[in-house]
Design a protein around this motif. Structure first.
Motif, PDB file in Angstrom:
ATOM      1  N   ARG A 188       0.916  -0.868  -0.028  1.00  0.00           N
ATOM      2  CA  ARG A 188      -0.075  -0.060   0.021  1.00  0.00           C
ATOM      3  C   ARG A 188       0.877   1.152   0.073  1.00  0.00           C
ATOM      4  O   ARG A 188       0.723   2.184  -0.621  1.00  0.00           O
ATOM      5  CB  ARG A 188      -1.031  -0.095   1.130  1.00  0.00           C
ATOM      6  N   ILE A 192       0.527   4.427  -2.801  1.00  0.00           N
ATOM      7  CA  ILE A 192       0.121   5.606  -2.387  1.00  0.00           C
ATOM      8  C   ILE A 192       1.140   6.423  -2.937  1.00  0.00           C
ATOM      9  O   ILE A 192       0.890   7.610  -3.374  1.00  0.00           O
ATOM     10  CB  ILE A 192       0.162   5.667  -0.811  1.00  0.00           C
ATOM     11  N   GLU A 297      -6.469   3.999   0.534  1.00  0.00           N
ATOM     12  CA  GLU A 297      -5.235   4.459  -0.317  1.00  0.00           C
ATOM     13  C   GLU A 297      -5.767   6.078  -0.576  1.00  0.00           C
ATOM     14  O   GLU A 297      -4.968   6.852  -0.701  1.00  0.00           O
ATOM     15  CB  GLU A 297      -4.944   3.806  -1.274  1.00  0.00           C
ATOM     16  N   ALA A 300      -5.364   8.139   2.180  1.00  0.00           N
ATOM     17  CA  ALA A 300      -3.902   8.745   2.285  1.00  0.00           C
ATOM     18  C   ALA A 300      -3.351   9.317   1.276  1.00  0.00           C
ATOM     19  O   ALA A 300      -2.660  10.355   1.668  1.00  0.00           O
ATOM     20  CB  ALA A 300      -3.346   7.307   2.281  1.00  0.00           C
ATOM     21  N   ILE A 301      -3.910   9.382   0.161  1.00  0.00           N
ATOM     22  CA  ILE A 301      -3.130  10.238  -1.116  1.00  0.00           C
ATOM     23  C   ILE A 301      -3.862  11.718  -0.700  1.00  0.00           C
ATOM     24  O   ILE A 301      -3.153  12.664  -0.829  1.00  0.00           O
ATOM     25  CB  ILE A 301      -3.594   9.693  -2.572  1.00  0.00           C
TER      26      ILE A 301
END
Length: 351
Positions: A188, A192, A297, A300-301
């Motif tokens: 991940r 990311i 994800e 997170a981005i």
């Protein structure tokens, strides 16, 4: 107080490289000595401490090529502590459930810090069969799968205040630190970082049990494109520069992390943490202050775009308030004192 700290033998105290439990034992032991207590550390012979060292095995088991049966030194360790138990006011084990059968019947106050995950199906019957033992959790979330254990407190981990400090470097990449394994999800982290267009540095060990995962999942993923540097396992001296140079530490975990020492290591360096909402993460990360708690994800981005809103000075100040070894040692001392008072014989009035 006269305190015994009983460490696992797999790694030295402190460990040469990876080894979260043994590092915490070291930080606690040294801080208790600094506070003026008489401390004996039961550990491998290659351990380094200001306390009295009782070396049960010459070196860390992970580094001893002659070891075939790792439980044999553990049996020695428990017997060594039993023989010396009367020398101490309190015994503090870091060996999960192993001390229960022997020391629950002993007259010296003892406690065990549970450092690992408690959601394994075999643990419930084990704890149901063993005599009740005093246990300490390292987060409130850690307790959820095993609520019936005899908890006497929760103590969050801490680091020496001057162990890891912010360095004067310009952050330029994302960091992944710790261990390459399925539950830590470095895959991940790679996706990311690539989606955000930011380089990723992975400083992590690969255990034998995770070698297949590394070779079949992570290596091919790294080979698919650029922007990912596999640094390998790093030591304490290398961490300040590594973490200070990161825009953020990525912790996209896929398991109920009992604590996550890497989060407070990053905070000590002023580095924000972007972590998935599992286990202890909400107890450690102040969302929007010391980092961001995300669900996937995509989240997170998106969080990476908000990193300029995080003050690295505030991240470090939060560490100083909540996650020092001094605070950890004082929390443990409060529990030790409560246990010794509870164990003190009551005076009987003579009429």
């Amino acid at each position: 107080m006269r305190i015994a700290q009983i460490a696992p033998l797999a790694e030295a105290v402190p460990p040469k490289f990876y080894g979260g439990t043994e590092r915490v034992v070291s930080y606690l032991t040294e801080e208790l000595v600094n506070l003026g207590h008489e401390v004996t550390l039961f550990a491998s012979g290659d351990s380094v401490t200001k306390a009295e060292l009782d070396a049960v095995w010459p070196q860390a088991l992970r580094l001893d090529p002659t070891i075939r049966d790792s439980l044999a030194p553990l049996a020695m360790l428990l017997e060594r502590v039993r023989r010396r138990a009367d020398e101490f006011d309190v015994l503090h084990f870091h060996l999960d459930y192993w001390p229960a059968s022997l020391f629950a019947r002993h007259n010296i106050p003892y406690v065990t810090t549970l450092h690992g995950r408690l959601d394994l199906p075999e643990l419930k019957p084990v704890y149901a069969e063993l005599p009740p033992m005093n246990v300490i959790s390292i987060s409130e979330s850690q307790r959820r799968p095993l609520k019936e254990a005899n908890y006497v407190g929760t103590v969050l981990h801490g680091l020496p205040a001057d162990l890891l400090t912010p360095q004067a470097v310009e952050p330029s990449y994302l960091a992944f630190l710790g261990r390459i394994c399925p539950e830590k999800r470095p895959d991940r982290a790679i996706r990311i970082a690539r989606a955000a267009g930011i380089p990723l540095k992975i400083a992590a060990k690969v255990d034998k049990v995770d070698l297949e995962y590394f070779e079949t999942v992570i290596e091919p993923l790294i080979a698919e494109g650029g922007g990912v540097e596999l640094v390998g396992e790093i030591n304490e001296a290398q961490k300040p520069a590594f973490l200070s140079g990161a825009k953020a530490l990525l912790m996209p975990i896929d398991w109920p992390e009992p604590f996550g020492l890497v989060m407070i290591e990053a905070m000590a360096c002023g580095t924000p943490v972007i972590a998935y909402n599992h286990g202890s993460v909400p107890e450690i990360i102040d969302d929007g202050v010391t980092g961001f708690i995300v669900e996937d994800e995509k989240g997170a981005i998106a969080a990476l775009r908000h990193l300029p809103e995080i003050s690295r000075d505030v991240v470090r100040a939060t560490f100083d308030t909540r996650f020092t070894a001094r605070r950890m040692a004082e929390d443990y001392l409060s529990i030790y004192r409560a246990l010794t008072l509870a164990n003190r014989p009551r005076l009987r009035l003579v009429r």
